[in-house]
Write a protein that holds these residues in place. Structure first.
Motif, mmCIF file in Angstrom:
data_model
loop_
_atom_site.group_PDB
_atom_site.id
_atom_site.type_symbol
_atom_site.label_atom_id
_atom_site.label_comp_id
_atom_site.label_asym_id
_atom_site.label_seq_id
_atom_site.Cartn_x
_atom_site.Cartn_y
_atom_site.Cartn_z
ATOM 1 N N LYS A 59 -4.286 8.266 -7.634
ATOM 2 C CA LYS A 59 -3.018 8.072 -6.901
ATOM 3 C C LYS A 59 -3.277 7.838 -5.407
ATOM 4 C CE LYS A 59 -0.283 11.145 -9.910
ATOM 5 N NZ LYS A 59 -0.666 10.402 -11.080
ATOM 6 N N LEU A 60 -2.207 7.408 -4.747
ATOM 7 C CA LEU A 60 -2.268 7.115 -3.305
ATOM 8 C C LEU A 60 -1.512 8.203 -2.538
ATOM 9 C CD1 LEU A 60 -2.709 4.987 -0.926
ATOM 10 C CD2 LEU A 60 -0.471 4.052 -1.581
ATOM 11 N N LEU A 61 -2.140 8.766 -1.513
ATOM 12 C CA LEU A 61 -1.459 9.743 -0.637
ATOM 13 C C LEU A 61 -1.311 9.131 0.755
ATOM 14 C CD1 LEU A 61 -0.457 12.837 -0.709
ATOM 15 C CD2 LEU A 61 -2.453 13.240 0.725
ATOM 16 N N LEU A 372 4.177 14.414 3.650
ATOM 17 C CA LEU A 372 3.294 13.577 2.838
ATOM 18 C C LEU A 372 4.054 12.906 1.703
ATOM 19 C CD1 LEU A 372 0.579 16.357 2.442
ATOM 20 C CD2 LEU A 372 0.354 14.357 3.911
ATOM 21 N N ILE A 373 3.507 11.780 1.237
ATOM 22 C CA ILE A 373 4.050 11.116 0.049
ATOM 23 C C ILE A 373 2.908 10.856 -0.921
ATOM 24 C CG2 ILE A 373 5.435 9.193 -0.840
ATOM 25 C CD1 ILE A 373 6.194 8.483 2.017
ATOM 26 N N LEU A 374 3.141 11.230 -2.180
ATOM 27 C CA LEU A 374 2.196 10.875 -3.246
ATOM 28 C C LEU A 374 2.827 9.757 -4.066
ATOM 29 C CD1 LEU A 374 -0.563 11.747 -4.472
ATOM 30 C CD2 LEU A 374 0.735 13.186 -6.058
ATOM 31 N N TRP A 375 2.088 8.655 -4.197
ATOM 32 C CA TRP A 375 2.568 7.463 -4.910
ATOM 33 C C TRP A 375 1.780 7.297 -6.201
ATOM 34 C CZ3 TRP A 375 6.559 4.971 -2.375
ATOM 35 C CH2 TRP A 375 6.668 5.158 -0.982
ATOM 36 N N ASP A 376 2.478 6.833 -7.235
ATOM 37 C CA ASP A 376 1.844 6.625 -8.534
ATOM 38 C C ASP A 376 1.184 5.256 -8.631
ATOM 39 O OD1 ASP A 376 1.431 8.202 -10.671
ATOM 40 O OD2 ASP A 376 3.562 8.350 -11.207
ATOM 41 N N VAL A 377 0.481 4.866 -7.600
ATOM 42 C CA VAL A 377 -0.230 3.575 -7.600
ATOM 43 C C VAL A 377 -1.631 3.845 -7.047
ATOM 44 C CG1 VAL A 377 1.852 2.155 -7.221
ATOM 45 C CG2 VAL A 377 0.550 2.992 -5.260
ATOM 46 N N PRO A 378 -2.605 2.966 -7.340
ATOM 47 C CA PRO A 378 -3.968 3.251 -6.886
ATOM 48 C C PRO A 378 -4.208 2.984 -5.396
ATOM 49 C CG PRO A 378 -3.916 1.225 -8.190
ATOM 50 C CD PRO A 378 -2.545 1.822 -8.282
ATOM 51 N N ILE A 384 2.548 -2.290 -1.823
ATOM 52 C CA ILE A 384 3.288 -3.312 -1.064
ATOM 53 C C ILE A 384 3.778 -4.428 -1.993
ATOM 54 C CG2 ILE A 384 3.037 -5.148 0.671
ATOM 55 C CD1 ILE A 384 3.292 -2.611 2.063
ATOM 56 N N HIS A 385 2.955 -4.769 -2.960
ATOM 57 C CA HIS A 385 3.353 -5.817 -3.900
ATOM 58 C C HIS A 385 4.608 -5.407 -4.664
ATOM 59 C CE1 HIS A 385 2.489 -8.235 -7.748
ATOM 60 N NE2 HIS A 385 2.863 -9.085 -6.834
ATOM 61 N N GLU A 386 4.802 -4.103 -4.844
ATOM 62 C CA GLU A 386 5.960 -3.571 -5.576
ATOM 63 C C GLU A 386 6.981 -2.973 -4.604
ATOM 64 O OE1 GLU A 386 6.432 -3.758 -8.869
ATOM 65 O OE2 GLU A 386 4.488 -4.662 -9.322
ATOM 66 N N PHE A 387 7.070 -3.544 -3.381
ATOM 67 C CA PHE A 387 7.858 -2.863 -2.335
ATOM 68 C C PHE A 387 9.333 -2.702 -2.679
ATOM 69 C CE2 PHE A 387 10.367 -6.158 -0.205
ATOM 70 C CZ PHE A 387 9.714 -7.349 -0.524
ATOM 71 N N GLU A 390 8.921 0.434 -6.070
ATOM 72 C CA GLU A 390 8.267 1.750 -6.113
ATOM 73 C C GLU A 390 9.091 2.814 -5.391
ATOM 74 O OE1 GLU A 390 5.824 3.315 -7.584
ATOM 75 O OE2 GLU A 390 5.045 1.555 -8.620
ATOM 76 N N VAL A 391 9.094 4.022 -5.958
ATOM 77 C CA VAL A 391 9.665 5.188 -5.273
ATOM 78 C C VAL A 391 8.578 6.265 -5.276
ATOM 79 C CG1 VAL A 391 12.098 4.757 -5.751
ATOM 80 C CG2 VAL A 391 10.726 5.950 -7.448
ATOM 81 N N PRO A 392 8.612 7.170 -4.284
ATOM 82 C CA PRO A 392 7.561 8.184 -4.247
ATOM 83 C C PRO A 392 7.547 9.047 -5.503
ATOM 84 C CG PRO A 392 8.782 8.164 -2.189
ATOM 85 C CD PRO A 392 9.516 7.265 -3.134
ATOM 86 N N ARG A 393 6.339 9.453 -5.919
ATOM 87 C CA ARG A 393 6.214 10.425 -7.001
ATOM 88 C C ARG A 393 6.647 11.801 -6.455
ATOM 89 N NH1 ARG A 393 3.134 10.839 -11.881
ATOM 90 N NH2 ARG A 393 3.242 13.004 -12.499
#
Ligand code: NIG
Ligand code: FE
Length: 420
Positions: A59-61, A372-378, A384-387, A390-393
């Motif tokens: 995931k991305l933080l 902080l934000i944890l995102w369910d993307v790598p 950005i491609h899914e701007f 996407e919503v934060p996890r």
């Protein structure tokens, strides 16, 4: 004995700290609402005794977003103007015939304190759920002492119940109200001698902002009003060079503004002035998009001139209703040529700088607030491609889960409103 910490976010796929270069395979330790340590996962695992561990592998933080420019509190709504613009009308024409800001002023003057709070609350909830953890809010739809104070008190109340930090700005110089259009000098006198002192006396604002624009306030008037603010302890900000090169950037440099915002029409001279005076250049591409204007602010020239470039939503009732900072990042990359990492810095660290808070928030660093934000993307490119989607996890403000603080989010429709 290893020290105990409240939370360890462990083995983070990719960490974008906001200010410095991305890290892979790191962990973040959080205690008492602050970031205690950032470092390689294996090292941190041996250093602390966490009360709670979250596995963030894959995931991305990122830091929580700092939305440094909004006009979130207002009465009524102006969808009619949006439909008119989509049919070809122009923002400045609508404003000149009594629409625009002045239409919102008429509706805001009719609204009670409670109505202003109730109507703004869901907007603020959506912003926090979409990852904004520090949010500036301007007054400016009252344009008389009583209504401006009501707006600022509504902002104060929303701030006291909101998990994000709310930063209040006085913007009585948003427009000349209907009743003073034949004697604008008198309104400027009231602003400087009555409104600014009253706002400062009650401690209702940290910044003073002004709309320096053709047909609104000119550079001399802007300078006078911002200086009156400074005398009363309000730090200057300015709406500059939005519809026309109106000299706002030169005023920003002269008065030592914390930020100059919009800048769609900034000149080479304006860019030089801002960089010489260390003013943050805040770009609001959501407004350019929403007003269907052809020319975005020259982000690349500003970055190449060495300026700190921030981005923000400008959420307001007329010229932009976008609330998501991720959407604004997407526009910044698509339309202004920023890289995903530049857009992240602009939406976090630079936003904090535009609010004179870079020592407190806006980056994932030891000692900063654990926003902080944890995102369910790598990584940030996939994000950005899914701007638009996407919503934060998970969102944390001062180390606390926003979903625990905002039980109203995603709740059934019949559940009573829980406040922000
Ligand atoms: O930032 N430029 C001035 N103020 C707002 C617009 C406000 C409105 O149209 O209500 C802005 O775009
Ligand atoms: Fe604005």
């Amino acid at each position: 004995m290893k020290p105990t910490v409240d939370l360890l976010i462990e083995d983070i796929g990719r960490l974008v700290p906001g200010k410095t270069a991305p890290l892979e395979g790191a962990s973040v330790a959080i205690d008492s609402g602050k970031i205690q340590a950032v470092g390689p996962a294996r090292k941190l695992a041996g250093l602390f005794h966490p009360e709670q561990v979250i596995d963030a592998s894959g995931k991305l933080l990122t830091p929580g977003f700092v939305d440094s420019h909004t006009h979130l509190v207002f009465g009524g709504e102006r969808s009619n103007e949006f439909i008119q613009r989509c049919a070809g009308a122009d923002y400045e024409q609508i404003a000149a015939t009594g629409g625009g800001i002045r239409a919102s002023v008429r509706m805001t003057r009719e609204a009670t304190l409670d109505q202003l709070i109730e109507e703004a609350r869901p907007r603020l909830q959506r912003m926090v759920a979409s990852g904004s953890t520090t949010i500036e809010i301007k007054s400016g739809y009252g344009l008389d002492l009583e209504t401006e104070l009501r707006l600022l008190r509504a902002i104060r109340q929303l701030g006291s119940e909101c998990p994000a930090e709310i930063v209040p700005t006085f913007m009585g110089a948003h427009e000349i109200p209907d009743e003073w259009r034949d004697s604008r000098q008198e309104y400027i006198r009231i602003l400087c001698e009555e409104m600014i002192p009253a706002v400062a006396e009650e401690g209702l604002a940290e910044f003073c902002d002004i709309f320096c624009e053709r047909g609104v306030f000119d550079p001399d008037e802007s300078l006078r009003i911002l200086r009156a603010g400074v005398e009363h302890g309000l730090k200057p900000k300015i709406h500059a060079d939005e519809m026309a090169a109106s000299g706002g950037s030169l005023v920003a440099a002269e008065v030592g503004a914390v930020s100059a915002d919009h800048l769609m029409e900034i000149t080479a001279e304006g860019i030089e002035a801002l960089s010489g005076a260390n003013v943050v250049a805040t770009l609001l591409p959501g407004t350019t998009f929403y007003l269907r204007k052809p020319g975005y602010a020259p982000a690349r020239s500003l970055i190449e001139a060495g300026l700190e470039v921030a981005i923000a939503t400008d959420r307001n009732p007329g010229s932009c209703t976008i609330e998501s900072m991720l959407f604004i990042m997407g526009l910044s990359v698509m339309q202004m040529g920023m890289t995903p990492l530049e857009a992240f810095r602009a939406a976090t660290h630079a936003g904090a700088k535009a609010l004179a808070r870079e020592d407190l928030c806006g980056s994932i660093e030891q000692g900063k607030r654990a926003d902080l934000i944890l995102w369910d993307v790598p990584d940030e490119e996939v994000l950005i491609h899914e701007f638009a989607n996407e919503v934060p996890r998970t969102v944390w403000t001062s180390g606390q889960f926003v979903s625990d603080l905002l039980p109203g989010i995603n709740s059934p429709v019949d559940e009573p409103d829980q406040g922000v």
